[in-house]
Enzyme design. Structure first.
Site, PDB file in Angstrom:
ATOM      1  N   ASP A  81       0.829  -1.201   0.000  1.00 62.29           N
ATOM      2  CA  ASP A  81       0.000   0.000   0.000  1.00 62.29           C
ATOM      3  C   ASP A  81       0.866   1.256   0.000  1.00 62.29           C
ATOM      4  OD1 ASP A  81      -2.078   1.772   0.268  1.00 62.29           O
ATOM      5  OD2 ASP A  81      -2.509   1.298   2.367  1.00 62.29           O
ATOM      6  N   ASP A 283      -2.256   6.175  -5.297  1.00 59.91           N
ATOM      7  CA  ASP A 283      -2.472   5.220  -4.211  1.00 59.91           C
ATOM      8  C   ASP A 283      -2.667   3.812  -4.749  1.00 59.91           C
ATOM      9  OD1 ASP A 283      -3.097   3.889  -1.911  1.00 59.91           O
ATOM     10  OD2 ASP A 283      -4.909   5.021  -1.456  1.00 59.91           O
TER      11      ASP A 283
END
Ligand SMILES: *[C@@H]1O[C@H](CO)[C@@H](O)[C@H](O)[C@H]1NC(C)=O
Ligand SMILES: *[C@@H]1O[C@H](CO)[C@@H](O)[C@H](O)[C@H]1NC(C)=O
Ligand SMILES: *[C@@H]1O[C@H](CO)[C@@H](O)[C@H](O)[C@H]1NC(C)=O
Length: 503
Positions: A81, A283
């Site tokens: 992430d 992201d």
């Protein structure tokens, strides 16, 4: 992404590759794409409800990889992430892991009692929550962490003793975004997270890595710590500045999106937004992309996507994935880099079973898919995996820049170039010219939609590069009235769960 004035979460699960043949100063970690739907299908278990599939797919879809933690090493598969900054693992004693079957921690959990090198460094100090409200709490600890053949002797991680997430994450964002900083409201509590600790232990020369997600249809990509791979992109690699969150502090990979064009056989439409320049966070932990409503609705209109109140998503006939049209995302002002994202990367399945059908409206009888560009109310907006797969992105946490280029889908070649030293600039990359212009607010005009029909003609090729003199199109296919929310009924046939009718 972690909460803290942020939005969607999701993640890339990073899997550890076996020791790859990489030059000194770089560490390659192979990642494989997996989403919740596939996970459920793989484990032969149906989804409980349609809602859950949607939520999980959106928030937990991603790329996973394997690592070893502790002495002797315990195998865990973790999600990568870029929108958060802590590594954390579910404790084997966590309640979520004691559920039966695939509801438990099938990607592995960590048992501290079985590691000789485990040490608690922050009792009860670990507390993270993500934008989808999922969370993990427990102690911070240090232990050995092994990825891609590289061994980090003293890695600080969170132990999720109390969590509702059944797999761990590897957050590779700025240390300034660590959960402990949010908890203590003090930058003094920062610890060296993965990219920093890899530098501290001499594994890589600078805190930087490159992410190659590859095609939606391909199952894997990789993250390269400490270097770039010049065979994984085409054209120029361009450096653009990451925007600060407050003053000089950066907490996320936020850059300005300064233009968006829709290009198809019948020409090119320049889309507009009152929010330009639009701050967007790159992201990898988010499956879809989220833009301001005005411009998101223009993309829907280009491709014939419609809003579904029931699903809270823009949906599109699945057959649109074969359209040759594409969107061109522009960064850092008029002469900055542009990334083309084709329709094949923007039309995603809604379920793992047979596609649901539209049962009313103009698409009645056709298969329904989710569109990869959705709308969101407030900044920061997000460019998630639906955008990132088309880009090769280098994250340089020392110079606060990203390097961006068009990806080379399915590239099998490799030419790895390490960053030569701490704070060296991204190798082979040139700075975007006139970055100052990125902050200019263009005048707002209504897009012409001249080219819209081109997306709908599935056999027509789109021009290679967007020609400024947009050809006059065949005229709008939908009247403006139809841009309004379209009520839609879907019949869903799910794996092993019969027929659902959503009102
Ligand atoms: C391990 O890292 C922690 C956190 O950065 C630090 O406090 C500790 O001194 C380190 N231990 C060793 C043995 O280097
Ligand atoms: C990449 O490989 C996948 C799987 O082999 C294939 O489906 C896809 O079409 C390929 N993509 C490109 C752009 O060649
Ligand atoms: C997205 O657009 C739809 C349709 O216009 C609207 O109903 C919805 O509230 C918007 N969502 C957000 C988060 O702005």
């Amino acid at each position: 992404m972690r909460t803290q004035g942020a939005l969607a979460a999701g993640a890339l699960l990073v899997g550890a590759a076996c020791a790859a043949s990489t030059p000194p100063g770089v560490v390659r970690w192979d990642i494989s794409r997996r989403d919740r739907r596939q996970e459920l299908a793989r484990l032969g278990k149906r989804a409980d409800t349609y809602e859950e599939v949607i939520t999980n797919e959106e928030m937990r879809g991603g790329y996973f990889a394997t690592c070893q933690i502790g002495t002797p090493g315990q195998d865990l598969t973790l999600q990568l992430d870029t929108g958060s900054s802590d590594i954390w693992v579910p404790a084997s004693t966590a309640q979520v892991c004691s559920r039966r079957g695939d509801r438990g921690c099938s990607f592995g959990s960590f048992n501290p009692d079985e590691s000789e090198t485990f040490e608690v460094v922050g009792e009860g100090n670990f507390d993270i929550s993500y934008v989808d409200t999922s969370y993990a709490k427990g102690d911070y600890f240090t232990d050995v962490f092994e990825i891609g053949g590289a061994v980090i002797q003293n890695m600080t991680m969170g132990l999720g003793s109390d969590t509702d997430i059944n797999h761990g994450l590897v957050g590779v964002g700025y240390p300034q975004n660590e959960a402990i900083v949010g908890t203590t409201q003090s930058l003094r509590s920062m610890y060296p997270n993965l990219p920093i600790q890899m530098v501290n232990e001499g594994l890589i020369n600078t805190a930087a890595y490159s992410l190659w997600l590859n095609d939606l249809d391909a199952s894997s990509g990789n993250i390269l710590f400490g270097g770039i791979d010049t065979k994984k992109y085409v054209g120029e690699l361009t450096r653009i500045d990451i925007l600060p969150t407050i003053e000089d502090i950066r907490t996320s990979f936020k850059v300005y999106l300064t233009s968006l064009q829709a290009v198809s056989a019948s020409g090119k439409d320049t889309l507009t937004s009152r929010k330009f320049p639009i701050p967007v966070v790159l992201d990898s932990g988010t499956t879809l992309s989220y833009l301001p409503t005005d411009i998101a609705q223009q993309t829907w209109r280009e491709v014939g996507a419609i809003w579904s109140d029931q699903l809270g998503n823009a949906v599109i006939p699945c057959k649109m994935r074969t359209s040759k049209g594409y969107f061109s995302f522009g960064f850092a002002g008029p002469s900055g880099p542009r990334i083309k994202v084709g329709m094949d990367e923007l039309v995603l399945d809604l379920t793992s079973g047979p596609a649901p059908l539209f049962t009313s409206g103009k698409y009645s009888g056709e298969e329904a898919c989710r569109f990869g560009i959705q709308n969101f109310t407030s900044a920061p907006y997000l460019l998630g995996d639906t955008f990132l797969r088309s880009a090769y992105v280098v994250y340089d946490l020392v110079n606060n820049q990203i390097g961006i280029a068009a990806t080379d889908f399915n590239s099998t070649e490799s030419n790895i170039v390490p960053f030569p030293s701490l704070s060296a600039h991204i190798p082979s990359a040139t700075p975007a010219p006139d970055q100052a212009q990125a902050t200019e607010k263009p005048s707002f005009t209504t897009p012409a939609y001249a080219a819209k029909s081109g997306f709908l003609d599935l056999n027509a090729p789109a021009p290679e590069s967007g020609d400024e003199s947009a050809a006059s199109g065949l005229g709008p296919v939908f009247g403006a009235g139809q841009m309004a929310v379209v009520g839609l009924t879907m019949v869903l046939t799910m794996l092993g769960s019969g027929l659902f009718v959503l009102l």
